[in-house]
Design a protein around this motif. Structure first.
Motif, PDB file in Angstrom:
ATOM      1  N   CYS A 288       0.813  -1.233   0.000  1.00  0.00           N
ATOM      2  CA  CYS A 288       0.000   0.000   0.000  1.00  0.00           C
ATOM      3  C   CYS A 288       0.837   1.269   0.000  1.00  0.00           C
ATOM      4  CB  CYS A 288      -0.946  -0.002   1.207  1.00  0.00           C
ATOM      5  SG  CYS A 288      -0.109  -0.078   2.792  1.00  0.00           S
ATOM      6  N   GLY A 289       2.151   1.143  -0.087  1.00  0.00           N
ATOM      7  CA  GLY A 289       2.992   2.328  -0.186  1.00  0.00           C
ATOM      8  C   GLY A 289       3.146   3.075   1.129  1.00  0.00           C
ATOM      9  N   ARG A 290       3.344   4.374   1.013  1.00  0.00           N
ATOM     10  CA  ARG A 290       3.598   5.202   2.187  1.00  0.00           C
ATOM     11  C   ARG A 290       2.374   5.291   3.076  1.00  0.00           C
ATOM     12  NH1 ARG A 290       6.769  10.467   1.554  1.00  0.00           N
ATOM     13  NH2 ARG A 290       4.677  11.339   1.638  1.00  0.00           N
ATOM     14  N   GLY A 291       2.622   5.349   4.376  1.00  0.00           N
ATOM     15  CA  GLY A 291       1.545   5.517   5.326  1.00  0.00           C
ATOM     16  C   GLY A 291       1.370   6.968   5.702  1.00  0.00           C
ATOM     17  N   ILE A 292       0.330   7.243   6.455  1.00  0.00           N
ATOM     18  CA  ILE A 292       0.018   8.610   6.870  1.00  0.00           C
ATOM     19  C   ILE A 292       1.157   9.233   7.664  1.00  0.00           C
ATOM     20  CG2 ILE A 292      -1.503   9.973   8.353  1.00  0.00           C
ATOM     21  CD1 ILE A 292      -3.763   8.052   7.599  1.00  0.00           C
ATOM     22  N   LEU A 293       1.751   8.471   8.571  1.00  0.00           N
ATOM     23  CA  LEU A 293       2.805   9.030   9.421  1.00  0.00           C
ATOM     24  C   LEU A 293       4.038   9.415   8.609  1.00  0.00           C
ATOM     25  CD1 LEU A 293       2.472   6.679  12.520  1.00  0.00           C
ATOM     26  CD2 LEU A 293       1.701   9.047  12.298  1.00  0.00           C
ATOM     27  N   GLU A 294       4.350   8.644   7.608  1.00  0.00           N
ATOM     28  CA  GLU A 294       5.472   9.006   6.737  1.00  0.00           C
ATOM     29  C   GLU A 294       5.144  10.276   5.957  1.00  0.00           C
ATOM     30  OE1 GLU A 294       8.517   6.941   3.505  1.00  0.00           O
ATOM     31  OE2 GLU A 294       6.643   5.934   4.070  1.00  0.00           O
ATOM     32  N   GLU A 295       3.903  10.404   5.531  1.00  0.00           N
ATOM     33  CA  GLU A 295       3.483  11.620   4.822  1.00  0.00           C
ATOM     34  C   GLU A 295       3.596  12.848   5.717  1.00  0.00           C
ATOM     35  OE1 GLU A 295      -0.422  11.061   3.331  1.00  0.00           O
ATOM     36  OE2 GLU A 295       0.090   9.350   2.060  1.00  0.00           O
ATOM     37  N   LEU A 296       3.428  12.627   7.019  1.00  0.00           N
ATOM     38  CA  LEU A 296       3.514  13.744   7.970  1.00  0.00           C
ATOM     39  C   LEU A 296       4.949  14.045   8.381  1.00  0.00           C
ATOM     40  CD1 LEU A 296       0.459  12.989  10.299  1.00  0.00           C
ATOM     41  CD2 LEU A 296       0.616  14.637   8.419  1.00  0.00           C
ATOM     42  N   GLY A 297       5.906  13.275   7.860  1.00  0.00           N
ATOM     43  CA  GLY A 297       7.312  13.580   8.110  1.00  0.00           C
ATOM     44  C   GLY A 297       7.995  12.747   9.169  1.00  0.00           C
ATOM     45  N   PHE A 298       7.310  11.755   9.740  1.00  0.00           N
ATOM     46  CA  PHE A 298       7.942  10.907  10.746  1.00  0.00           C
ATOM     47  C   PHE A 298       8.860   9.895  10.075  1.00  0.00           C
ATOM     48  CE2 PHE A 298       4.075  12.320  12.962  1.00  0.00           C
ATOM     49  CZ  PHE A 298       4.612  12.732  14.168  1.00  0.00           C
TER      50      PHE A 298
END
Length: 306
Positions: A288-298
């Motif tokens: 599913c690729g990048r998760g929400i937390l990665e999108e937020l910069g974590f």
């Protein structure tokens, strides 16, 4: 992408396989072990991953499908002996079942509480262990095994490593979340770590432990911030309107960006515990690729999934 390592699953699988083999000898292997009364560390209930039988002291209904069960220790001066983020295994033989069933549970009572241990148990339609636990009444007994490591060890030294800790919980994932939040705040009263808890549920009635969390927020108003998100559009009939609950809201990118802000610090930490779908959306995966937390910069090392 972030990975989720669930150490308890290793233990569960091992004990399930072993349990199938020892089923016909359970009286000899378990009941005899209990009768031997192995030496305990002074005032400690769980030690050395030995089988322990505890009696139900009290049962309280928290919602239509969730109960709080209190189990009393043989000695009222003992504490659990568990460490923060650790849990216990419940080991039982459900009615009409040929094989034992095992499941980890995180206590919601203080780990330093003397005399008893509290579990909050949500009953699932096909959950063998949760269904069995919901049949228990005061005076009944249940087997425990512990302590079970939680995969992340919070210590006094850790308290000063993070300026801010985010805890994201969904449904019954609130139990390890509550234990960790309480431990961070109570065990380190002089630390400066700020804690923000995001608790998502289907209905306001599913916000179990809300009373306890609200009390914790009042006690540590300068360090703890609670966020309650409920999927239902508004309060149910006859239900009080919780002004601190966001209705028609879910744990998503825009909501978490609103709560956490856009700027990231290297010493921030995020803990996640909830339904598989929520966890997958938050941490991502190979399919599913990048998760929400990665999108937020974590970064990967800033996120831990229970």
């Amino acid at each position: 992408m972030f990975s989720s390592i669930r150490l308890p699953h290793i233990y569960i699988a091992s004990f399930t396989i072993a349990g199938c083999g020892v089923y016909s000898f359970r009286r000899h292997l378990i009941e005899e072990a209990l009768a031997e009364t192995p030496e305990q560390e002074p005032h400690v209930m769980f030690r050395g991953f030995r089988p322990t039988s505890l009696r139900v002291q009290n049962v309280e209904s928290l919602s239509h499908n969730t109960k709080r069960l209190r189990f009393e220790y043989p000695d009222q001066t003992w504490t659990s002996g568990l460490q923060l983020t650790s849990s216990v295994l419940v080991f039982c033989w459900p009615q009409r079942s040929w094989f034992p069933a095992i499941r980890p549970y995180t206590p919601v009572s203080s780990l330093n509480q003397r005399g008893f241990l509290d579990l909050v148990v949500k009953k699932y339609p096909h959950g063998k262990v949760s269904s069995h636990l919901h049949t228990l009444q005061p005076g009944d007994s249940l087997y425990f095994l512990g302590p079970l490591p939680g995969g992340y060890r919070w210590s006094a030294a850790t308290a000063n490593e993070h300026s801010r800790v985010y805890l994201i919980a969904g449904g019954s994932g609130i139990t390890p979340t509550y234990q960790l939040a309480r431990g961070i705040l109570e065990d380190n009263p002089n630390a400066n770590t700020k804690v923000q808890v995001v608790f998502g549920a289907n209905t306001a009635q599913d916000l179990v432990l809300k009373k306890e969390l609200d009390i914790l927020q009042q006690r540590f108003a300068d360090r703890l911030q609670m966020r309650y998100l409920v999927s239902e559009a508004g309060p149910s009939t006859g239900e009080a309107d919780n002004k601190d609950v966001s209705y028609g809201a879910r744990v998503n990118t825009s909501r978490l960006r609103q709560f956490f802000g856009a700027r990231r610090e290297g010493d921030e930490k995020v803990f996640v515990c909830g339904p598989p779908g929520m966890e997958k959306a938050l941490v991502g995966g190979r399919t599913c690729g990048r998760g929400i937390l990665e999108e937020l910069g974590f970064q990967k090392d800033q996120v831990h999934v229970f």
